[in-house]
Design an enzyme around this catalytic site. Structure first.
Site, PDB file in Angstrom:
ATOM      1  N   ARG A  16       1.225  -1.483  -0.019  1.00  0.00           N
ATOM      2  CA  ARG A  16      -0.409   0.178   0.192  1.00  0.00           C
ATOM      3  C   ARG A  16       0.985   1.277   0.077  1.00  0.00           C
ATOM      4  NH1 ARG A  16      -1.749  -0.604   6.232  1.00  0.00           N
ATOM      5  NH2 ARG A  16       0.151  -0.142   7.366  1.00  0.00           N
ATOM      6  N   PHE A  54       2.270  16.593  26.704  1.00  0.00           N
ATOM      7  CA  PHE A  54       1.526  15.471  26.078  1.00  0.00           C
ATOM      8  C   PHE A  54       1.246  15.443  24.579  1.00  0.00           C
ATOM      9  CE2 PHE A  54      -2.318  13.929  24.034  1.00  0.00           C
ATOM     10  CZ  PHE A  54      -2.378  12.562  24.351  1.00  0.00           C
TER      11      PHE A  54
END
Ligand code: IN0
Length: 448
Positions: free
Chosen positions: A232, A295
């Protein structure tokens, strides 16, 4: 080169590794966990070691919600990725995945994927998901619904299956489903928890979208070789068709011409990804809670470092390349404050600009885009001693634009974190000095 040699030849990275190992102040301490919650964190560790560490340091208000959001999306992604699941089963499974969140016992036991465990142990995830605040549950369910349906549409899209991604618009839409929506969900969680400026919800989630697209596009550029081996590719034809008539050529045809074309193609893809940088930096500026900032910032600084590594690098066409472990530690430590993040972006943008070859058809536009980003950064945090004329003009007229207002709002948060960092620096420097003294003392003693 061995890992130790790599570290010894990069002393700044060696220091960062030592700092990460023992001297970093943790933002939030672990709390008591129920057996199912403990298992959820184990599942998280099994699917993503490095990211699990970042999630575990989040503020207790959002930590479990984000951990479960990640696991639920991972389960959805695992179902989508598993080529052994027949489309007649897979498509309805993806479309109704959000409904499974209403149950307590859904599990899928037939996956052969490497992360099959998250689907097999889904009831554990559900048990903890139902303990979340209803508002958090709704946000997660809504994004799972949109993402599952987007993924199902792609599985049914014959053209996409046979030929991959066509236009740049299709590329953005594909990335929207797998990554942009994650940004939308996280933004809603941050704003609801009072951890990010609510203006992030008033731009049709454009900046949130850029956060996801910047990460996903970086992965897609880096993973050319791996994806091709899996049969892919996500590189958009509108871009690669300028350099080759068939995408695998870059991998198969080792002639100088083909390899150069492949590198120019990578460079144009990097140029496209860099289009998200200003949004990313503005978004980060608007995340107030330090643990949420960390984060959000860590994956973004990793992405810009990866882009600098893949830029003009023909190795991407043949193998999987990754940033060094020591660099990762350095980047994680730099991601604690906005000035630290901006510095990292500035450094890698300059590296990209310097690596850009004059012969590359994209040379001019890459130079312009890097210049624009540098200017934007300079406006955010002017280099000491070089106050830009524009900023002086704005201050004199008493007019401040949006960005400036966010910079002012961030300042106190960054100053607090910076104080803690300098205490930490003092400790690590003291330890390094002691090690140096012991070693040189021993050598002196041995020689005499
Ligand atoms: C993520 C994103 C992520 C984190 C923080 C803020 C975000 C805002 C918008 C969109 C995504 C955001 O980060 C992870 C990072 C990650 O998983 N890194 C890998 C690194 C590696 O070495 O492979 C890891 O395994 O540690 C991410 O890539 N994605 C993600 C998924 C869910 C959530 Cl809740 C947050 C995946 C993706 C596709 C880029 C969105």
């Amino acid at each position: 080169m061995g890992k130790i040699t790599q570290l010894l030849t990069h002393p700044d990275e060696l220091k960062a590794v030592i700092q990460m190992l023992g001297f970093r102040k943790h933002l939030h301490q672990r709390e008591a966990q129920s057996p199912t919650l403990k298992r959820c964190y184990e599942l998280l560790n099994m699917t993503s070691r490095s990211f699990a560490a970042v999630i575990s340091e989040l503020h207790p208000e959002l930590k479990d919600a984000i951990m479960l959001f990640y696991l639920i999306l991972r389960a959805l992604d695992t179902a989508e990725d598993d080529m052994t699941i027949d489309p007649t089963i897979k498509v309805p499974l993806l479309r109704t995945f959000h409904d499974k969140l209403k149950t307590t016992d859904f599990a899928y036991l037939n996956s052969k994927d490497k992360d099959a465990v998250v689907l097999a142990e889904f009831p554990i995830i559900l048990a903890e998901y139902h303990k979340l605040k209803p508002e958090y549950q709704d946000i997660i369910k809504d994004i799972t619904d949109k993402m599952g349906n987007g993924m199902a549409d792609y599985i049914l899209d014959e053209k996409f299956n046979l030929e991959g991604v066509h236009t740049v618009k299709d590329y953005d839409l594909y990335c929207h489903y797998v990554a942009g929506l994650v940004g939308e969900g996280l933004t809603k969680l941050f704003v609801l928890a009072g951890f990010a400026n609510k203006d992030l919800m008033n731009d049709d989630f454009e900046k949130s979208e850029s956060m996801g697209l910047f990460l996903q596009k970086t992965n897609i550029i880096r993973d050319y070789n791996e994806d091709l081996e899996d049969g892919r590719s996500f590189w958009p034809k509108e871009i690669w068709s300028k350099y080759t008539s068939e995408l695998p050529t870059f991998y198969k045809d080792l002639s100088e011409k083909s390899q150069l074309d492949g590198t120019y193609c990578i460079n144009e893809l990097v140029y496209n990804a860099l289009g998200h940088v200003k949004d990313v930096l503005t978004y980060l500026l608007m995340v107030k809670d330090p643990s949420s900032f960390n984060f959000c910032a860590i994956p973004q600084v990793m992405a810009i470092a990866t882009l600098a590594l893949v830029f003009n690098n023909r190795d991407v066409l043949h193998k999987n390349i990754k940033i060094r472990k020591g660099t990762t530690c350095k980047l994680i430590l730099a991601s604690r404050t906005m000035p630290g993040v901006v510095q990292v972006f500035k450094q890698y943008i300059q590296i990209i600009n310097h690596k850009s070859p004059v012969e590359d058809p994209n040379y001019l536009k890459i130079g312009i885009r890097c210049g624009e980003i540098e200017q934007f950064i300079e406006k955010m945090y002017p280099t000491p001693g070089s106050i830009p004329k524009e900023a002086i003009r704005l201050k004199q007229s008493g007019k401040t634009d949006d960005i400036e207002q966010y910079i002012i709002a961030r300042k106190s948060v960054d100053e607090q974190v910076a104080k803690e960092i300098s205490a930490e620096e003092f400790n690590i420097n003291a330890v390094l000095l002691s090690i140096f003294l012991v070693i040189s003392g021993s050598i002196y003693y041995a020689l005499n």
